[in-house]
Design a protein around this motif. Structure first.
Motif, PDB file in Angstrom:
ATOM      1  N   SER A 173      35.724  30.365  35.029  1.00 37.26           N
ATOM      2  CA  SER A 173      34.767  29.463  35.438  1.00 37.26           C
ATOM      3  C   SER A 173      33.700  30.679  35.722  1.00 37.26           C
ATOM      4  O   SER A 173      34.002  31.918  36.030  1.00 37.26           O
ATOM      5  CB  SER A 173      34.876  28.998  36.826  1.00 37.26           C
ATOM      6  OG  SER A 173      35.342  29.684  37.770  1.00 37.26           O
ATOM      7  N   SER A 174      32.427  30.103  35.893  1.00 31.23           N
ATOM      8  CA  SER A 174      31.259  31.241  36.404  1.00 31.23           C
ATOM      9  C   SER A 174      31.613  31.854  37.939  1.00 31.23           C
ATOM     10  O   SER A 174      31.512  32.985  38.118  1.00 31.23           O
ATOM     11  CB  SER A 174      29.919  30.494  36.486  1.00 31.23           C
ATOM     12  OG  SER A 174      29.798  29.784  35.307  1.00 31.23           O
ATOM     13  N   THR A 175      32.204  30.816  38.615  1.00 35.98           N
ATOM     14  CA  THR A 175      32.485  31.370  40.014  1.00 35.98           C
ATOM     15  C   THR A 175      33.518  32.578  39.971  1.00 35.98           C
ATOM     16  O   THR A 175      33.323  33.452  40.647  1.00 35.98           O
ATOM     17  CB  THR A 175      33.208  30.196  40.886  1.00 35.98           C
ATOM     18  OG1 THR A 175      32.113  29.107  40.787  1.00 35.98           O
ATOM     19  CG2 THR A 175      33.491  30.749  41.979  1.00 35.98           C
ATOM     20  N   ARG A 227      31.821  35.641  38.803  1.00 34.99           N
ATOM     21  CA  ARG A 227      30.638  36.290  39.489  1.00 34.99           C
ATOM     22  C   ARG A 227      31.607  36.764  40.529  1.00 34.99           C
ATOM     23  O   ARG A 227      31.182  38.314  40.977  1.00 34.99           O
ATOM     24  CB  ARG A 227      30.051  35.092  40.503  1.00 34.99           C
ATOM     25  CG  ARG A 227      28.742  34.625  39.489  1.00 34.99           C
ATOM     26  CD  ARG A 227      28.081  33.608  40.283  1.00 34.99           C
ATOM     27  NE  ARG A 227      28.463  32.402  40.716  1.00 34.99           N
ATOM     28  CZ  ARG A 227      28.542  31.314  40.247  1.00 34.99           C
ATOM     29  NH1 ARG A 227      27.511  31.172  39.092  1.00 34.99           N
ATOM     30  NH2 ARG A 227      29.069  30.291  40.484  1.00 34.99           N
ATOM     31  N   THR A 275      25.008  24.186  34.555  1.00 31.66           N
ATOM     32  CA  THR A 275      24.253  25.660  34.992  1.00 31.66           C
ATOM     33  C   THR A 275      24.346  26.882  33.987  1.00 31.66           C
ATOM     34  O   THR A 275      23.361  27.325  33.624  1.00 31.66           O
ATOM     35  CB  THR A 275      24.897  26.123  36.314  1.00 31.66           C
ATOM     36  OG1 THR A 275      24.783  24.989  37.295  1.00 31.66           O
ATOM     37  CG2 THR A 275      23.880  27.135  36.838  1.00 31.66           C
TER      38      THR A 275
HETATM   39  N1  CTP Z   1      33.272  24.038  31.695  1.00 37.41           N
HETATM   40  C1  CTP Z   1      34.522  23.825  31.081  1.00 37.41           C
HETATM   41  N2  CTP Z   1      35.476  24.707  31.178  1.00 37.41           N
HETATM   42  C2  CTP Z   1      35.298  25.664  32.082  1.00 37.41           C
HETATM   43  C3  CTP Z   1      34.095  26.021  32.946  1.00 37.41           C
HETATM   44  C4  CTP Z   1      32.938  24.725  32.684  1.00 37.41           C
HETATM   45  O1  CTP Z   1      34.664  22.971  30.139  1.00 37.41           O
HETATM   46  N3  CTP Z   1      36.485  26.577  32.240  1.00 37.41           N
HETATM   47  C5  CTP Z   1      32.216  22.730  31.632  1.00 37.41           C
HETATM   48  C6  CTP Z   1      32.006  22.059  32.669  1.00 37.41           C
HETATM   49  O2  CTP Z   1      32.881  20.955  32.827  1.00 37.41           O
HETATM   50  C7  CTP Z   1      30.661  21.521  32.394  1.00 37.41           C
HETATM   51  C8  CTP Z   1      29.669  22.662  31.781  1.00 37.41           C
HETATM   52  O3  CTP Z   1      31.223  23.418  31.361  1.00 37.41           O
HETATM   53  O4  CTP Z   1      30.674  20.507  31.459  1.00 37.41           O
HETATM   54  C9  CTP Z   1      29.082  23.546  32.551  1.00 37.41           C
HETATM   55  O5  CTP Z   1      29.775  24.035  33.853  1.00 37.41           O
HETATM   56  P1  CTP Z   1      29.323  24.783  34.841  1.00 37.41           P
HETATM   57  O6  CTP Z   1      29.306  24.046  36.274  1.00 37.41           O
HETATM   58  O7  CTP Z   1      28.128  25.489  34.367  1.00 37.41           O
HETATM   59  O8  CTP Z   1      30.126  25.912  34.633  1.00 37.41           O
HETATM   60  P2  CTP Z   1      31.582  26.633  35.528  1.00 37.41           P
HETATM   61  O9  CTP Z   1      32.105  27.679  35.244  1.00 37.41           O
HETATM   62  O10 CTP Z   1      32.319  25.369  36.171  1.00 37.41           O
HETATM   63  O11 CTP Z   1      30.585  27.113  36.930  1.00 37.41           O
HETATM   64  P3  CTP Z   1      30.869  27.299  38.551  1.00 37.41           P
HETATM   65  O12 CTP Z   1      32.290  28.050  38.481  1.00 37.41           O
HETATM   66  O13 CTP Z   1      29.662  27.868  39.047  1.00 37.41           O
HETATM   67  O14 CTP Z   1      30.950  25.872  39.023  1.00 37.41           O
END
Ligand code: CTP
Length: 458
Positions: free
Chosen positions: A122-124, A127, A12
């Motif tokens: 993380s995106s979460t 946010r 995402t």
């Molecule tokens: N990813 C990563 N390290 C992180 C966060 C994400 O390597 N700390 C990787 C995920 O494993 C995926 C890619 O980045 O291969 C895109 O992940 P996405 O789900 O968009 O990011 P998240 O930060 O995990 O989003 P959310 O918190 O909304 O799940």
């Protein structure tokens, strides 16, 4: 021979962060050419990811700007990954190790590699840190109040903690049974004078206008059941207050926000059924709107139900040039209405609405090459069929969803607030005005015939 090694990865990528970048760099290091699939907002919502802050366009732009990314594609549907492996002749599918095992099925097409995820980001998390939860109040103990509260639990950036209704006893009984909603108000001004940032209005139809107006003037964002206004120019006035106050005003027409409905519009944009000549949609209900008022104008099948078919017809055929109504009345109310409208290029909209008469609630969009059929209840769009004379070419689209679909609408409303964006592309102010105009035209054409009814027994 081409020895170039192609890598593909998906995500995402909301609020692009260091974890994403490291993952993409590592993926690129596995070969020569990196393709990144960014999930479309509509697809994310259909798989339950409802709180993405940035639009698809913004996320795509951010990924395109990265040096080590060679191509960006958009992921729109469930089986796309397998299709892409073949289409792009992919050598390695790479993804973070939070997904270990989930994509093993793709080994059939390519080599699957799980890469170490970056800890602590993380995106979460971003946010949560960057956007506070939106406090929301509910105005009116309507038919859908309980469902609205239940569905809002799936949208992580909103908290409902207050409710307004003029019926004090009903309010008391309701708040007693609802732990999350601690505060009940029987005074609307007092309700607005609290820290809530947004209001969902589900009262009798003729109260909508004044309640929306007061809420916007008090600086609240408003989501209101349709129709937003029953009087001429009232909706335009409300929209201009929303603009002045920089607040979101959105009609709670849940169909407009459903993943399948939006996918259907996308399919039509590709010209799959040729030139569209007719849209036919039926919406009937045996439910009679709770009669809060003695004004006939607020009642009747057209006022209660026409916004649904009007939405589909307007979204597909655009501006209406001419409109005719064929209604059946009982005691001053229209119990049914056949609404025929003419649009650009002469195409026709045929809407059938009824209260107290039951009919098949399906919809058909007819084109010069084929047609789309949406089975009943089409306004809770889950499945639709694209059909041609040669039935082997026909396609079925299926977007099952849990609950009653309200969560997509709530997610759209709250993400507009978070993005500081007043206008939804799925239901823009001009869409809202066009949809509202249909029932205003009907009310206008009936003006002289309106009898003021005495309060009906409940
Ligand atoms: N990813 C990563 N390290 C992180 C966060 C994400 O390597 N700390 C990787 C995920 O494993 C995926 C890619 O980045 O291969 C895109 O992940 P996405 O789900 O968009 O990011 P998240 O930060 O995990 O989003 P959310 O918190 O909304 O799940």
């Amino acid at each position: 021979m081409n020895n170039k090694k192609t890598i593909i990865t998906y995500g995402t990528y909301d609020m692009l962060h260091i974890g994403h970048m490291k993952l993409l760099e590592r993926a690129k290091a596995l070969g020569d050419y990196l393709i990144v699939g960014v999930t479309d907002e509509n697809y994310d919502r259909s798989r339950g990811k409802l709180n993405v802050v940035e639009s698809t366009k913004k996320r795509v732009k951010a990924i395109e700007a990265l040096d080590f990314v060679d191509k960006v594609i958009i992921e729109t549907h469930k089986n796309q990954k397998a299709e892409d492996m073949v289409k792009y002749d992919v050598d390695i599918f790479a993804i973070g190790d939070d997904w270990v095992g989930a994509f093993d099925y793709l080994n059939e097409y390519t080599h699957v590699e799980y890469l170490a995820r970056t800890e602590g980001i993380s995106s979460t998390k971003l946010r949560k840190e960057n956007f506070s939860t939106i406090k929301m109040g509910l105005a009116g103990l309507g038919r859908d109040t309980q469902a609205f509260i239940a569905e809002a639990q799936f949208v992580s950036n909103v908290k409902i903690n207050r409710i307004y209704d003029e019926d004090f006893l009903a309010l008391k009984a309701f708040t007693k049974g609802n732990d999350e909603i601690a505060y009940g108000h029987d005074n609307y001004d007092e309700f607005l004078d609290t820290s809530i940032q947004a209001v969902y209005i589900d009262t009798s139809l003729e109260q909508h206008y004044i309640l929306i107006k007061k809420a916007l003037e008090a600086g609240k964002h408003v989501l209101c059941e349709n129709p937003l206004a029953l009087g001429k120019n009232e909706l335009k006035e409300l929209l201009s207050i929303a603009k002045k106050e920089k607040r979101v005003l959105l009609t709670a027409l849940k169909t407009a926000f459903l993943p399948a409905f939006n996918q259907l519009l996308k399919e039509l944009e590709t010209g799959v059924i040729g030139e569209i000549k007719e849209v036919r949609a039926t919406r009937t209900s045996l439910y009679l709107e709770k009669d809060y008022s003695n004004e006939f104008i607020a009642q009747g099948a057209t006022n209660i139900l026409s916004s649904y078919p009007s939405l589909l017809i307007h979204k597909v055929l655009g501006k209406c040039k001419e409109i005719k109504f064929f209604d059946q009345k009982e005691s001053g109310y229209d119990i049914s209405n056949l609404i025929i409208s003419r649009h650009k290029g002469g195409s026709l909209g045929v809407a059938r609405v009824a209260t107290g008469i039951k009919s098949e609630g399906d919809a058909v969009i007819s084109g010069t090459r084929g047609y789309i059929y949406i089975p009943a209840p089409w306004w809770l769009t889950k499945k639709f069929y694209v059909r041609f004379e040669d039935e082997h070419k026909s396609q079925t689209f299926n977007y099952e969803f849990e609950g009653d679909g309200l969560r997509y609408m709530i997610a759209e409303f709250t993400s507009l607030i978070q993005r500081g964006n007043r206008k939804s592309k799925k239901l823009s102010p001009s869409d809202m005005v066009a949809i509202n105009r249909v029932l205003l035209d009907y009310n206008e054409s009936n003006k002289d015939k309106i009898k003021t009814k005495n309060k009906k027994e409940r």
